[in-house]
Design an enzyme around this catalytic site. Structure first.
Site, PDB file in Angstrom:
ATOM      1  N   SER A  76       0.849  -1.207   0.000  1.00 31.24           N
ATOM      2  CA  SER A  76       0.000   0.000   0.000  1.00 31.24           C
ATOM      3  C   SER A  76       0.875   1.244   0.000  1.00 31.24           C
ATOM      4  O   SER A  76       2.103   1.157   0.084  1.00 31.24           O
ATOM      5  CB  SER A  76      -0.899   0.010   1.257  1.00 31.24           C
ATOM      6  OG  SER A  76      -0.103   0.008   2.431  1.00 31.24           O
ATOM      7  N   GLY A  77       0.220   2.379  -0.093  1.00 32.77           N
ATOM      8  CA  GLY A  77       0.832   3.690   0.142  1.00 32.77           C
ATOM      9  C   GLY A  77       2.176   3.931  -0.513  1.00 32.77           C
ATOM     10  O   GLY A  77       2.395   3.658  -1.692  1.00 32.77           O
ATOM     11  N   ASP A  88       7.191 -10.764   7.745  1.00 37.59           N
ATOM     12  CA  ASP A  88       7.121  -9.756   8.814  1.00 37.59           C
ATOM     13  C   ASP A  88       8.543  -9.252   9.082  1.00 37.59           C
ATOM     14  O   ASP A  88       9.399 -10.024   9.545  1.00 37.59           O
ATOM     15  CB  ASP A  88       6.521 -10.419  10.063  1.00 37.59           C
ATOM     16  CG  ASP A  88       6.350  -9.453  11.217  1.00 37.59           C
ATOM     17  OD1 ASP A  88       7.020  -8.405  11.235  1.00 37.59           O
ATOM     18  OD2 ASP A  88       5.547  -9.756  12.118  1.00 37.59           O
ATOM     19  N   VAL A  89       8.779  -7.978   8.823  1.00 40.49           N
ATOM     20  CA  VAL A  89      10.156  -7.461   8.945  1.00 40.49           C
ATOM     21  C   VAL A  89      10.666  -7.447  10.383  1.00 40.49           C
ATOM     22  O   VAL A  89      11.863  -7.307  10.609  1.00 40.49           O
ATOM     23  CB  VAL A  89      10.301  -6.032   8.341  1.00 40.49           C
ATOM     24  CG1 VAL A  89      10.025  -6.035   6.850  1.00 40.49           C
ATOM     25  CG2 VAL A  89       9.429  -5.018   9.072  1.00 40.49           C
ATOM     26  N   ASN A 144      10.794   0.598   4.280  1.00 42.70           N
ATOM     27  CA  ASN A 144       9.621   1.481   4.241  1.00 42.70           C
ATOM     28  C   ASN A 144       8.520   1.078   5.233  1.00 42.70           C
ATOM     29  O   ASN A 144       7.772   1.914   5.699  1.00 42.70           O
ATOM     30  CB  ASN A 144       9.084   1.472   2.798  1.00 42.70           C
ATOM     31  CG  ASN A 144       7.733   2.132   2.684  1.00 42.70           C
ATOM     32  OD1 ASN A 144       7.631   3.348   2.583  1.00 42.70           O
ATOM     33  ND2 ASN A 144       6.663   1.331   2.706  1.00 42.70           N
ATOM     34  N   TYR A 180       5.900   6.287  17.788  1.00 45.06           N
ATOM     35  CA  TYR A 180       6.236   6.499  16.372  1.00 45.06           C
ATOM     36  C   TYR A 180       7.313   7.591  16.239  1.00 45.06           C
ATOM     37  O   TYR A 180       8.313   7.401  15.537  1.00 45.06           O
ATOM     38  CB  TYR A 180       4.960   6.910  15.625  1.00 45.06           C
ATOM     39  CG  TYR A 180       5.124   7.178  14.142  1.00 45.06           C
ATOM     40  CD1 TYR A 180       5.033   6.140  13.211  1.00 45.06           C
ATOM     41  CD2 TYR A 180       5.335   8.469  13.654  1.00 45.06           C
ATOM     42  CE1 TYR A 180       5.157   6.383  11.846  1.00 45.06           C
ATOM     43  CE2 TYR A 180       5.453   8.724  12.295  1.00 45.06           C
ATOM     44  CZ  TYR A 180       5.363   7.679  11.393  1.00 45.06           C
ATOM     45  OH  TYR A 180       5.490   7.935  10.039  1.00 45.06           O
ATOM     46  N   ILE A 223       1.489  12.759   3.896  1.00 44.75           N
ATOM     47  CA  ILE A 223       1.254  12.274   2.536  1.00 44.75           C
ATOM     48  C   ILE A 223      -0.054  11.482   2.535  1.00 44.75           C
ATOM     49  O   ILE A 223      -0.339  10.735   3.489  1.00 44.75           O
ATOM     50  CB  ILE A 223       2.408  11.341   2.054  1.00 44.75           C
ATOM     51  CG1 ILE A 223       3.791  12.008   2.225  1.00 44.75           C
ATOM     52  CG2 ILE A 223       2.185  10.909   0.602  1.00 44.75           C
ATOM     53  CD1 ILE A 223       4.081  13.190   1.352  1.00 44.75           C
ATOM     54  N   THR A 275      -1.901   8.658   2.177  1.00 44.87           N
ATOM     55  CA  THR A 275      -1.805   7.190   2.077  1.00 44.87           C
ATOM     56  C   THR A 275      -2.767   6.584   3.116  1.00 44.87           C
ATOM     57  O   THR A 275      -3.245   7.303   4.005  1.00 44.87           O
ATOM     58  CB  THR A 275      -0.386   6.677   2.420  1.00 44.87           C
ATOM     59  OG1 THR A 275      -0.194   6.805   3.833  1.00 44.87           O
ATOM     60  CG2 THR A 275       0.709   7.412   1.674  1.00 44.87           C
ATOM     61  N   MET A 313      -2.199   5.085   5.733  1.00 49.02           N
ATOM     62  CA  MET A 313      -1.764   5.283   7.119  1.00 49.02           C
ATOM     63  C   MET A 313      -2.417   6.505   7.756  1.00 49.02           C
ATOM     64  O   MET A 313      -2.686   6.526   8.949  1.00 49.02           O
ATOM     65  CB  MET A 313      -0.235   5.418   7.175  1.00 49.02           C
ATOM     66  CG  MET A 313       0.317   5.552   8.585  1.00 49.02           C
ATOM     67  SD  MET A 313       2.101   5.674   8.636  1.00 49.02           S
ATOM     68  CE  MET A 313       2.597   3.985   8.718  1.00 49.02           C
TER      69      MET A 313
HETATM   70  N1  LIG Z   1       1.723   8.807   4.971  1.00 47.30           N
HETATM   71  C1  LIG Z   1       2.392   9.734   5.608  1.00 47.30           C
HETATM   72  O1  LIG Z   1       1.909  10.844   5.854  1.00 47.30           O
HETATM   73  C2  LIG Z   1       3.805   9.461   6.044  1.00 47.30           C
HETATM   74  C3  LIG Z   1       4.566  10.543   6.506  1.00 47.30           C
HETATM   75  C4  LIG Z   1       5.873  10.336   6.920  1.00 47.30           C
HETATM   76  C5  LIG Z   1       6.417   9.067   6.860  1.00 47.30           C
HETATM   77  N2  LIG Z   1       5.664   8.029   6.407  1.00 47.30           N
HETATM   78  C6  LIG Z   1       6.307   6.722   6.380  1.00 47.30           C
HETATM   79  O2  LIG Z   1       6.153   6.144   5.102  1.00 47.30           O
HETATM   80  C7  LIG Z   1       6.211   4.722   5.220  1.00 47.30           C
HETATM   81  C8  LIG Z   1       5.034   4.107   4.500  1.00 47.30           C
HETATM   82  O3  LIG Z   1       3.843   4.502   5.133  1.00 47.30           O
HETATM   83  P1  LIG Z   1       2.458   4.706   4.357  1.00 47.30           P
HETATM   84  O4  LIG Z   1       2.009   6.079   4.642  1.00 47.30           O
HETATM   85  O5  LIG Z   1       2.603   4.255   2.975  1.00 47.30           O
HETATM   86  O6  LIG Z   1       1.519   3.766   5.220  1.00 47.30           O
HETATM   87  P2  LIG Z   1       0.830   2.363   4.901  1.00 47.30           P
HETATM   88  O7  LIG Z   1       0.179   1.964   6.173  1.00 47.30           O
HETATM   89  O8  LIG Z   1       0.014   2.460   3.665  1.00 47.30           O
HETATM   90  O9  LIG Z   1       2.076   1.439   4.581  1.00 47.30           O
HETATM   91  C9  LIG Z   1       2.801   0.718   5.522  1.00 47.30           C
HETATM   92  C10 LIG Z   1       2.920  -0.712   5.015  1.00 47.30           C
HETATM   93  O10 LIG Z   1       3.784  -1.444   5.877  1.00 47.30           O
HETATM   94  C11 LIG Z   1       3.240  -2.737   6.024  1.00 47.30           C
HETATM   95  N3  LIG Z   1       3.712  -3.342   7.261  1.00 47.30           N
HETATM   96  C12 LIG Z   1       3.346  -3.025   8.521  1.00 47.30           C
HETATM   97  N4  LIG Z   1       3.979  -3.817   9.391  1.00 47.30           N
HETATM   98  C13 LIG Z   1       4.772  -4.635   8.669  1.00 47.30           C
HETATM   99  C14 LIG Z   1       5.658  -5.694   9.006  1.00 47.30           C
HETATM  100  N5  LIG Z   1       5.841  -6.049  10.281  1.00 47.30           N
HETATM  101  N6  LIG Z   1       6.312  -6.347   8.006  1.00 47.30           N
HETATM  102  C15 LIG Z   1       6.115  -6.006   6.714  1.00 47.30           C
HETATM  103  N7  LIG Z   1       5.267  -5.015   6.340  1.00 47.30           N
HETATM  104  C16 LIG Z   1       4.608  -4.354   7.308  1.00 47.30           C
HETATM  105  C17 LIG Z   1       1.732  -2.528   6.040  1.00 47.30           C
HETATM  106  O11 LIG Z   1       1.055  -3.730   5.717  1.00 47.30           O
HETATM  107  C18 LIG Z   1       1.564  -1.441   4.992  1.00 47.30           C
HETATM  108  O12 LIG Z   1       1.357  -1.978   3.709  1.00 47.30           O
HETATM  109  C19 LIG Z   1       6.251   4.431   6.725  1.00 47.30           C
HETATM  110  O13 LIG Z   1       7.591   4.231   7.118  1.00 47.30           O
HETATM  111  C20 LIG Z   1       5.705   5.707   7.328  1.00 47.30           C
HETATM  112  O14 LIG Z   1       6.146   5.891   8.647  1.00 47.30           O
HETATM  113  C21 LIG Z   1       4.367   8.192   5.997  1.00 47.30           C
END
Ligand SMILES: NC(=O)c1ccc[n+]([C@@H]2O[C@H](COP(=O)([O-])OP(=O)(O)OC[C@H]3O[C@@H](n4cnc5c(N)ncnc54)[C@H](O)[C@@H]3O)[C@@H](O)[C@H]2O)c1
Length: 251
Positions: free
Chosen positions: A15-16, A62-63, A89, A155, A188, A190, A192
């Site tokens: 996702s995202g 699972d990472v 990510n 976080y 962003i 997404t 999340m």
């Molecule tokens: N969206 C925002 O506003 C934003 C802002 C700053 C940073 N980020 C960072 O961007 C990255 C992606 O976030 P996103 O916004 O796309 O959110 P998201 O929730 O869409 O994506 C996160 C993904 O990580 C996967 N995931 C969770 N736990 C996991 C695990 N243990 N093993 C493998 N996969 C796992 C989830 O299934 C999900 O697909 C993250 O590191 C987040 O902290 C996002």
């Protein structure tokens, strides 16, 4: 193409930002390994890449679990023979809770995925990269790795840790051809955060108001920047954190 001939592993790619980076990396010529927890969502990412004539292998793992990470790297090396770029990510968020509202188990879970997961994957890949004399880590942190108020207490702590870990990684291994960069997005659009873009979540409304343009960023904005950072064009960028936040953190 920026990433022609490279093999890139992207975690949390169901996702995202993970999905967007996987699609962009493939468009830029990389063979990609997409990782996540949800097989259906991973299959969707895989299809989107294949529809674009990209080469992709998806691995559910699972990472935060060492045996999963080992299995993933073994499969990736078996399929492609190498991994040049690792995009750490995957991450989780506990809404916008303050310390007193976060239970110990929740704290441990966030640290295990957001911090320990990066360490586990990095250590699994590093020996292979050191042998080749090159390797790049794009560690997706957040502006929450530099400021408070854009996530929950665990976080924000975890994202500050990602910046520290990335610096030390570059400090120790840059001479051996390793690059590590903290990519720090602002808010962003997404999954999340999408659920929280409404009046019931004043912390998110406040974040949008703090972006000078008033516009929330897109996954593609971040993916294009990430692909550049992972490419050889960015070869002199190492150890640092780079923000992509529409100016959200300047005011
Ligand atoms: N969206 C925002 O506003 C934003 C802002 C700053 C940073 N980020 C960072 O961007 C990255 C992606 O976030 P996103 O916004 O796309 O959110 P998201 O929730 O869409 O994506 C996160 C993904 O990580 C996967 N995931 C969770 N736990 C996991 C695990 N243990 N093993 C493998 N996969 C796992 C989830 O299934 C999900 O697909 C993250 O590191 C987040 O902290 C996002």
């Amino acid at each position: 193409m920026l990433l022609q001939g490279k093999v890139a592993l992207i975690t949390g790619a169901g996702s995202g930002l993970g999905r967007a980076q996987a699609i962009e990396y493939a468009k830029e010529g990389a063979k990609v390994i997409v990782n996540g927890l949800n097989e259906e969502r991973l299959a969707e990412t895989e299809k989107l890449i294949k529809d674009n004539n990209g080469t992709v292998l998806s691995i559910s793992a699972d990472v935060s679990k060492k045996e999963d990470v080992q299995m993933m790297i073994n499969k990736a090396l078996e399929e492609f023979g190498t991994v040049d770029i690792c995009v750490n990510n995957a991450a989780i968020l506990a809404d916008f809770k303050a310390s007193l509202d976060i239970a110990e188990e929740e704290w441990d879970k966030i640290m295990a995925v957001n911090v320990k997961g990066i360490y586990l994957l990095t250590n699994e890949l590093l020996p292979h990269m050191l042998e080749k004399g090159q390797g790049t880590f794009i560690n997706v942190a957040s502006i929450g790795g530099t400021i408070a108020g854009v996530g929950d207490a665990a976080y924000i702590t975890s994202k500050h840790a990602v910046l520290g870990y990335t610096k030390q990684l570059a400090f120790n291994y840059a001479k051996d051809g390793i690059r590590a960069v903290s990519l720090c997005p602002g808010l962003i659009d997404t999954p999340m955060v999408r659920y929280a873009i409404n009046e019931e979540h004043p912390a998110v409304v406040r974040q949008i108001a703090s972006i000078p343009s008033g516009h929330i960023g897109s996954s593609e904005d971040v993916a294009q920047f990430s692909a550049y950072l992972a490419s050889d064009k960015a070869k002199h960028i190492n150890g640092v954190e780079l923000k992509i936040d529409g100016g959200q953190s300047i005011g």
